[in-house]
Scaffold this motif. Structure first.
Motif, short mmCIF file in Angstrom:
data_model
loop_
_atom_site.label_atom_id
_atom_site.label_comp_id
_atom_site.label_asym_id
_atom_site.label_seq_id
_atom_site.Cartn_x
_atom_site.Cartn_y
_atom_site.Cartn_z
N GLY A 11 53.80 27.08 68.26
CA GLY A 11 55.13 27.38 68.79
C GLY A 11 56.24 26.93 67.85
O GLY A 11 57.19 27.66 67.61
N LEU A 12 56.09 25.72 67.29
CA LEU A 12 57.08 25.23 66.34
C LEU A 12 57.09 26.07 65.07
O LEU A 12 58.15 26.30 64.48
N ARG A 13 55.91 26.53 64.66
CA ARG A 13 55.82 27.39 63.48
C ARG A 13 56.57 28.70 63.73
O ARG A 13 57.33 29.17 62.88
N ILE A 14 56.36 29.28 64.90
CA ILE A 14 57.05 30.53 65.25
C ILE A 14 58.56 30.30 65.27
O ILE A 14 59.32 31.10 64.70
N LYS A 15 59.00 29.22 65.89
CA LYS A 15 60.43 28.92 65.95
C LYS A 15 61.03 28.76 64.56
O LYS A 15 62.09 29.32 64.26
N SER A 16 60.34 28.04 63.71
CA SER A 16 60.83 27.81 62.35
C SER A 16 60.94 29.13 61.58
O SER A 16 61.95 29.39 60.91
N LEU A 17 59.93 29.96 61.68
CA LEU A 17 59.94 31.25 60.99
C LEU A 17 61.03 32.16 61.54
O LEU A 17 61.74 32.83 60.79
N ARG A 18 61.18 32.16 62.86
CA ARG A 18 62.22 32.98 63.49
C ARG A 18 63.61 32.54 63.03
O ARG A 18 64.43 33.36 62.63
#
Length: 77
Positions: A11-18
Motif C-alpha cells: 500500500g505504501l509503495r502504491i501511494k509513493s508511486l501515485r
C-alpha cells in the motif's frame, strides 16, 4: 512476514508511486473504475487487493506488476 504487514508495504509503495506521478487517489480510482475510498484502503494496508487489482494498478502507474510487489525491493531485504 504476515499478511497485514505485506498489505501495508505494498500500500505504501502504491501511494509513493501515485504521488510521484502527481496523481490523486481519485484519479487512480477513476482509472481503476473503483471508489476513492477503495484506493485509500489499499494504500493504508486495510484491504487485501486481488492480483487483478494489483495488475490494474501497475498498468495505471506504468510499472510492471513484478516491480510493484517485489518484496526484496519493498523491504530492503
Amino acid at each position: 512476514m504476515v499478511k497485514d504487514e505485506l498489505n501495508k508495504i505494498i500500500g505504501l509503495r502504491i501511494k509513493s508511486l501515485r504521488e510521484s506521478k502527481d496523481m490523486s487517489q481519485k484519479s487512480l480510482a477513476d482509472a481503476l473504475f473503483k471508489e476513492r475510498q477503495t484506493v485509500q484502503r489499499i494504500e493504508a494496508g486495510g484491504t487485501n487487493p486481488t492480483i487483478f487489482t494489483l495488475y490494474q494498478i501497475s498498468k495505471v502507474l506504468e510499472i510492471s506488476l513484478h516491480e510493484l510487489v517485489k518484496i526484496d525491493e519493498l523491504t530492503g531485504k
